[in-house]
Design a protein around this motif. Structure first.
Motif, mmCIF file in Angstrom:
data_model
loop_
_atom_site.group_PDB
_atom_site.id
_atom_site.type_symbol
_atom_site.label_atom_id
_atom_site.label_comp_id
_atom_site.label_asym_id
_atom_site.label_seq_id
_atom_site.Cartn_x
_atom_site.Cartn_y
_atom_site.Cartn_z
ATOM 1 N N PRO A 48 -17.338 28.292 -96.825
ATOM 2 C CA PRO A 48 -18.271 27.918 -95.774
ATOM 3 C C PRO A 48 -18.416 26.394 -95.717
ATOM 4 C CG PRO A 48 -19.227 29.616 -97.183
ATOM 5 C CD PRO A 48 -17.991 29.123 -97.871
ATOM 6 N N ASN A 49 -18.712 25.926 -94.503
ATOM 7 C CA ASN A 49 -18.723 24.478 -94.308
ATOM 8 C C ASN A 49 -20.014 23.833 -94.798
ATOM 9 O OD1 ASN A 49 -17.660 21.979 -93.252
ATOM 10 N ND2 ASN A 49 -19.243 22.158 -91.685
ATOM 11 N N ASN A 50 -19.847 22.657 -95.364
ATOM 12 C CA ASN A 50 -20.954 21.807 -95.773
ATOM 13 C C ASN A 50 -21.080 20.690 -94.732
ATOM 14 O OD1 ASN A 50 -22.739 20.100 -97.140
ATOM 15 N ND2 ASN A 50 -21.175 19.312 -98.521
ATOM 16 N N PRO A 51 -22.185 20.595 -93.984
ATOM 17 C CA PRO A 51 -23.508 21.168 -94.239
ATOM 18 C C PRO A 51 -23.911 22.312 -93.310
ATOM 19 C CG PRO A 51 -23.764 19.331 -92.750
ATOM 20 C CD PRO A 51 -22.279 19.493 -92.977
ATOM 21 N N THR A 52 -22.992 22.781 -92.443
ATOM 22 C CA THR A 52 -23.417 23.709 -91.389
ATOM 23 C C THR A 52 -23.545 25.149 -91.858
ATOM 24 O OG1 THR A 52 -21.145 24.114 -90.645
ATOM 25 C CG2 THR A 52 -22.324 22.245 -89.647
ATOM 26 N N VAL A 78 -9.491 16.285 -90.332
ATOM 27 C CA VAL A 78 -10.705 16.757 -90.992
ATOM 28 C C VAL A 78 -11.615 17.408 -89.961
ATOM 29 C CG1 VAL A 78 -12.701 16.104 -92.375
ATOM 30 C CG2 VAL A 78 -10.518 14.916 -92.705
ATOM 31 N N LEU A 79 -12.029 18.640 -90.234
ATOM 32 C CA LEU A 79 -12.970 19.333 -89.365
ATOM 33 C C LEU A 79 -14.381 18.905 -89.724
ATOM 34 C CD1 LEU A 79 -10.351 20.984 -89.012
ATOM 35 C CD2 LEU A 79 -11.775 23.006 -88.694
ATOM 36 N N THR A 80 -15.064 18.294 -88.777
ATOM 37 C CA THR A 80 -16.386 17.727 -89.023
ATOM 38 C C THR A 80 -17.449 18.444 -88.194
ATOM 39 O OG1 THR A 80 -16.068 16.064 -87.295
ATOM 40 C CG2 THR A 80 -15.399 15.473 -89.524
ATOM 41 N N PRO A 81 -18.748 18.260 -88.569
ATOM 42 C CA PRO A 81 -19.276 17.513 -89.717
ATOM 43 C C PRO A 81 -18.956 18.216 -91.024
ATOM 44 C CG PRO A 81 -21.040 18.734 -88.649
ATOM 45 C CD PRO A 81 -19.822 18.921 -87.803
ATOM 46 N N PHE A 97 -27.257 27.054 -98.992
ATOM 47 C CA PHE A 97 -28.109 26.007 -98.454
ATOM 48 C C PHE A 97 -28.461 26.364 -97.014
ATOM 49 C CE2 PHE A 97 -23.658 24.536 -98.264
ATOM 50 C CZ PHE A 97 -23.466 24.498 -96.882
ATOM 51 N N VAL A 98 -29.504 25.712 -96.515
ATOM 52 C CA VAL A 98 -29.964 25.937 -95.146
ATOM 53 C C VAL A 98 -29.977 24.598 -94.421
ATOM 54 C CG1 VAL A 98 -31.931 26.606 -93.700
ATOM 55 C CG2 VAL A 98 -31.355 27.957 -95.739
ATOM 56 N N LEU A 99 -29.370 24.564 -93.240
ATOM 57 C CA LEU A 99 -29.415 23.387 -92.385
ATOM 58 C C LEU A 99 -30.568 23.565 -91.401
ATOM 59 C CD1 LEU A 99 -27.876 20.712 -91.635
ATOM 60 C CD2 LEU A 99 -26.788 22.054 -89.819
ATOM 61 N N ALA A 100 -31.535 22.651 -91.442
ATOM 62 C CA ALA A 100 -32.736 22.769 -90.623
ATOM 63 C C ALA A 100 -32.860 21.562 -89.697
ATOM 64 C CB ALA A 100 -33.975 22.869 -91.511
ATOM 65 N N GLN A 101 -33.142 21.830 -88.427
ATOM 66 C CA GLN A 101 -33.289 20.773 -87.427
ATOM 67 C C GLN A 101 -34.752 20.329 -87.411
ATOM 68 O OE1 GLN A 101 -31.817 21.878 -83.583
ATOM 69 N NE2 GLN A 101 -32.380 19.936 -82.633
ATOM 70 N N VAL A 102 -34.995 19.090 -87.830
ATOM 71 C CA VAL A 102 -36.368 18.629 -88.048
ATOM 72 C C VAL A 102 -36.740 17.383 -87.241
ATOM 73 C CG1 VAL A 102 -36.459 19.598 -90.373
ATOM 74 C CG2 VAL A 102 -35.653 17.239 -90.044
ATOM 75 N N GLY A 103 -35.837 16.894 -86.394
ATOM 76 C CA GLY A 103 -36.130 15.678 -85.645
ATOM 77 C C GLY A 103 -35.670 14.453 -86.399
ATOM 78 N N ASN A 104 -36.590 13.714 -86.971
ATOM 79 C CA ASN A 104 -36.251 12.508 -87.732
ATOM 80 C C ASN A 104 -36.031 12.892 -89.194
ATOM 81 O OD1 ASN A 104 -36.179 10.035 -89.098
ATOM 82 N ND2 ASN A 104 -37.625 9.073 -87.688
ATOM 83 N N TYR A 129 -30.341 26.884 -88.841
ATOM 84 C CA TYR A 129 -29.070 27.410 -88.351
ATOM 85 C C TYR A 129 -28.562 28.516 -89.281
ATOM 86 C CZ TYR A 129 -28.848 23.536 -85.073
ATOM 87 O OH TYR A 129 -29.122 22.667 -84.047
ATOM 88 N N PRO A 130 -27.881 29.529 -88.715
ATOM 89 C CA PRO A 130 -27.312 30.591 -89.564
ATOM 90 C C PRO A 130 -26.387 29.991 -90.619
ATOM 91 C CG PRO A 130 -27.144 31.167 -87.233
ATOM 92 C CD PRO A 130 -27.578 29.732 -87.286
ATOM 93 N N THR A 131 -26.450 30.523 -91.835
ATOM 94 C CA THR A 131 -25.639 29.971 -92.924
ATOM 95 C C THR A 131 -25.072 31.070 -93.793
ATOM 96 O OG1 THR A 131 -25.650 28.511 -94.864
ATOM 97 C CG2 THR A 131 -27.699 29.668 -94.377
ATOM 98 N N GLU A 132 -23.844 30.872 -94.243
ATOM 99 C CA GLU A 132 -23.208 31.780 -95.195
ATOM 100 C C GLU A 132 -23.072 31.128 -96.567
ATOM 101 O OE1 GLU A 132 -22.527 34.885 -94.796
ATOM 102 O OE2 GLU A 132 -23.055 34.958 -92.667
#
Length: 381
Positions: A176-180, A121-124, A320-327, A314-317
């Motif tokens: 496209p990969n979920n969640p990236t 399995v390719l993760t995440p 959905f959008v993956l956003a780096q928010v800390g906690n 992060y760039p997404t195809e």
């Protein structure tokens, strides 16, 4: 030994975590579903095609649905006629998740000659691959993407080497990969398919989000799956057409692979309402292009507004959008108390990220306003 008359119940396996608003949490928060917005699931922001409600209303609720979904299967094959599909290349499921479980029952439960009862399995990625394999008693190997400021990437050479060394019965790639949101190109997928073919295993390309991607033509492997005995691709009509409550998906593969899965599928797993909705949806040829345009507009809104708060998106195809928010857990909970539900990506191994399913622009603007408010409250980041 267990005592006479008692059943032995082994410890249950942990279930994968999914998006979607849960009734128990609404009750705990004192919220009503109709007052909330769900960004934790990623489906078409347009809602179902216009004719779906009438198609469902016309279904005879006293009649059994066709266990083989023949009319819908024919419509799907015709929809992909340019890829050379026949009815024998298609299986319809109760969401693409049912097909994932059929795959693990068939290939992990009875691995092809020369393969192990292992999945690579390719993760995440989507947690149901891991869950379905473990239910069948299989072993899960993972290859984790490297993470950079501009996105995520897997090492294709390392992947092919792992396939050759471990000989997994199934190799899962969400594309496209979920969640990236990463989209792997067709040539790269074809190379991986060749590596899998050399071991006798099956490459599972989960294209649940590809129809809502503007770069879908760069990666579409429908035709490859139809003729390549070591590839199957999954599609989600649930996500494509916002048929979330009905659960509907399909897969394309060689006739031999489809026959192997069909032998394990229970009759009537796809209900009559879902079949009718699917037929109406796939007949609306203009719908998906409208949905892609809506996704693009909402993505621009989210990325622009969050970038203004110095939040990395992060760039997404995908839709959905993956956003780096800390906690992520803290932000998710603060938003939930306002009736806005995003996906905390801790279960994906990304505890500093949230995933935002793209809804109509006005909803996305409301979420961005709420995040800005929460940000001003100095959350633990």
């Amino acid at each position: 030994m267990t005592a006479p008359g008692r059943l032995f119940n082994p410890d249950p396996l942990p279930r994968p975590i999914h998006g979607g608003i849960k009734e128990a949490e609404l009750r705990a928060l004192g919220l009503r579903l109709e007052d909330c917005l769900d960004f934790s699931a990623s489906v078409s922001p347009l809602g179902p095609p216009e004719g779906v409600a009438a198609a469902i209303a016309a279904v005879d609720l006293t009649a059994y649905p066709d266990p083989h979904c023949l009319v819908l299967t024919e419509a799907i094959a015709a929809h992909h006629s340019g890829d050379g599909l026949s009815v024998g290349n298609v299986i319809v499921g109760n969401g693409s998740t049912e097909i994932i479980h059929l795959l693990t029952r068939s290939y992990i439960g009875a691995p092809p000659t020369g393969c192990t009862n292992t999945a690579l399995v390719l993760t995440p990625t989507y947690g149901e691959y891991d869950g379905a394999v473990r239910i069948c008693g299989g072993k899960v190997l993972t290859l984790t993407a490297s993470r950079h400021s501009d996105g995520f990437a897997w090492d294709t050479a390392a992947l092919c080497a792992a396939v050759a060394a471990e000989r997994p019965a199934l190799t899962f790639i969400c594309n496209p990969n979920n969640p990236t949101g990463v989209l792997m190109g067709r040539d790269q997928l074809a190379a991986i398919a060749d590596a899998v073919a050399n071991t006798g295993g099956l490459l599972v390309v989960d294209e649940a989000y590809i129809n809502l991607s503007e770069r879908r033509a760069d990666a579409d492997v429908i035709a490859l799956a139809a003729r390549h005995g070591s590839v199957i691709t999954l599609r989600s009509m649930t996500k494509d057409y916002a048929l979330t409550a009905l659960r509907l998906g399909y897969a394309v593969a060689s006739e031999a692979v489809i026959a192997r899965l069909s032998a394990l599928q229970p009759d009537w797993s796809v209900n009559g309402l879902a079949q009718a909705a699917g037929l109406d949806a796939i007949a609306d040829e203009a719908y998906l292009e409208r949905a892609r345009q809506a996704v693009a507009a909402s993505r621009e809104c989210v990325v622009q507004r969050l970038s203004g708060l110095s939040i990395r998106c992060y760039p997404t195809e995908a839709n959905f959008v993956l956003a780096q928010v800390g906690n992520a857990a803290d932000l998710r909970d603060r938003l939930a108390r306002r009736g806005l539900f995003v996906r905390d990506c801790t279960s994906f191994g990304l505890p500093d990220c949230i995933r935002i399913g793209l809804r109509p622009v006005e909803d996305c603007a409301r979420l961005a306003d709420a995040i800005a408010d929460v940000w001003s409250e100095e959350p633990q980041r």
